[in-house]
Design a protein around this motif. Structure first.
Motif, PDB file in Angstrom:
ATOM      1  N   THR A 173      -3.062   6.505   2.126  1.00  0.00           N
ATOM      2  CA  THR A 173      -2.321   5.346   2.618  1.00  0.00           C
ATOM      3  C   THR A 173      -2.178   5.368   4.133  1.00  0.00           C
ATOM      4  O   THR A 173      -2.105   4.313   4.775  1.00  0.00           O
ATOM      5  CB  THR A 173      -0.930   5.262   1.981  1.00  0.00           C
ATOM      6  N   ALA A 174      -2.174   6.564   4.737  1.00  0.00           N
ATOM      7  CA  ALA A 174      -1.997   6.677   6.185  1.00  0.00           C
ATOM      8  C   ALA A 174      -3.305   6.617   6.951  1.00  0.00           C
ATOM      9  O   ALA A 174      -3.303   6.445   8.176  1.00  0.00           O
ATOM     10  CB  ALA A 174      -1.275   7.985   6.518  1.00  0.00           C
ATOM     11  N   GLN A 179      -4.790   1.936   5.862  1.00  0.00           N
ATOM     12  CA  GLN A 179      -3.957   1.002   6.611  1.00  0.00           C
ATOM     13  C   GLN A 179      -4.579  -0.392   6.661  1.00  0.00           C
ATOM     14  O   GLN A 179      -3.884  -1.408   6.567  1.00  0.00           O
ATOM     15  CB  GLN A 179      -3.739   1.527   8.026  1.00  0.00           C
ATOM     16  N   GLU A 180      -5.892  -0.428   6.797  1.00  0.00           N
ATOM     17  CA  GLU A 180      -6.584  -1.717   6.810  1.00  0.00           C
ATOM     18  C   GLU A 180      -6.364  -2.462   5.505  1.00  0.00           C
ATOM     19  O   GLU A 180      -6.104  -3.679   5.490  1.00  0.00           O
ATOM     20  CB  GLU A 180      -8.073  -1.498   7.057  1.00  0.00           C
ATOM     21  N   LEU A 182      -3.873  -1.881   3.305  1.00  0.00           N
ATOM     22  CA  LEU A 182      -2.453  -2.218   3.198  1.00  0.00           C
ATOM     23  C   LEU A 182      -2.138  -3.499   3.957  1.00  0.00           C
ATOM     24  O   LEU A 182      -1.404  -4.369   3.477  1.00  0.00           O
ATOM     25  CB  LEU A 182      -1.588  -1.067   3.717  1.00  0.00           C
ATOM     26  N   ASP A 183      -2.709  -3.632   5.141  1.00  0.00           N
ATOM     27  CA  ASP A 183      -2.498  -4.844   5.936  1.00  0.00           C
ATOM     28  C   ASP A 183      -3.056  -6.083   5.242  1.00  0.00           C
ATOM     29  O   ASP A 183      -2.584  -7.202   5.478  1.00  0.00           O
ATOM     30  CB  ASP A 183      -3.150  -4.704   7.314  1.00  0.00           C
ATOM     31  N   ARG A 187      -2.328  -2.666  -1.239  1.00  0.00           N
ATOM     32  CA  ARG A 187      -1.679  -1.364  -1.380  1.00  0.00           C
ATOM     33  C   ARG A 187      -1.913  -0.763  -2.768  1.00  0.00           C
ATOM     34  O   ARG A 187      -2.173   0.433  -2.896  1.00  0.00           O
ATOM     35  CB  ARG A 187      -0.175  -1.498  -1.130  1.00  0.00           C
TER      36      ARG A 187
END
Length: 219
Positions: A173-174, A179-180, A182-183, A187
């Motif tokens: 997730t980090a 991150q891409e 999640l944005d 998720r």
């Protein structure tokens, strides 16, 4: 033809990155393509759910990079599996089954797809932590069942997974790729991809379609 110092031909288990890495390695009997976010994880979950997945359709909808590596691997005549965190142990068992079927020592190249940045032929391959961990999970599973004649590159990937196994969810997730996604509101896909050994099915590329390795052998 003189062997290259980078082809890892003296080892049963080999590791490299992207299509160039596939070409760099000596030809292998089995190629495992690892593209954790999202090609391997998505296709693995669908095949585990009983689907067959057209390679071209998955390539268009999910990932141009992992799919391109798989296409290149299939062109070499190798058996092509999809590996990920979700099915690492299942992949190791399929490799062992393939070796038993052949009744001969079977060479295995695991290719981490990485991420492509930039357009078309100008794209540059970027390291991706999720594919490093996914490949390492498969190597660790292979070693656990006794296939452990590993190149230094393969051994390092395996140890990376072992050392970071408890942090895999956070690392995915980090990571930049995580991150891409999640944005982009994906998720749940990242979290699903981080689950170790969630699937017991291994997708194998057969006549342009991803199917369960077990189903192919049953025919």
């Amino acid at each position: 033809m003189t062997a290259s110092p980078f082809d890892q031909s003296r080892y049963q288990l080999r590791f490299d990155w992207g299509r160039d890495g596939l070409t760099r390695l000596a030809p292998a009997d089995v190629v495992v393509v690892v593209d954790v976010l999202r090609f391997s994880s998505t296709v693995s979950a669908r095949v585990a759910g009983g689907e067959t997945v057209a390679h071209d359709e998955a390539a268009h909808a999910v990932s141009r990079n992992g799919a391109a590596v798989a296409s290149a691997a299939a062109a070499t005549g190798a058996v092509v599996f999809l590996g990920s965190l979700r099915n690492a142990t299942a992949v190791a068992k399929a490799v062992l089954a393939e070796q038993n079927r052949r009744a001969a020592r079977t060479s295995v190249s695991i290719i981490a797809a990485g991420e492509l940045n930039g357009p078309g032929d100008a794209a540059v391959l970027r390291f991706s932590v999720e594919d490093q961990l996914g490949a390492g999970a498969v190597f660790a599973a292979l070693e656990a069942i006794g296939l452990d004649h590993s190149s230094p590159e393969a051994a390092a990937a395996s140890e990376a997974f072992r050392g970071l196994r408890s942090a895999v969810r956070h690392l995915l997730t980090a990571s930049g790729s995580g991150q891409e996604l999640l944005d982009a509101g994906r998720r749940d896909e990242v979290l699903a991809a981080a689950v170790h050994d969630a699937d017991e099915t291994v997708p194998v590329l057969h006549d342009g379609v991803w199917r369960a390795y077990e189903a192919i052998n049953a025919e």
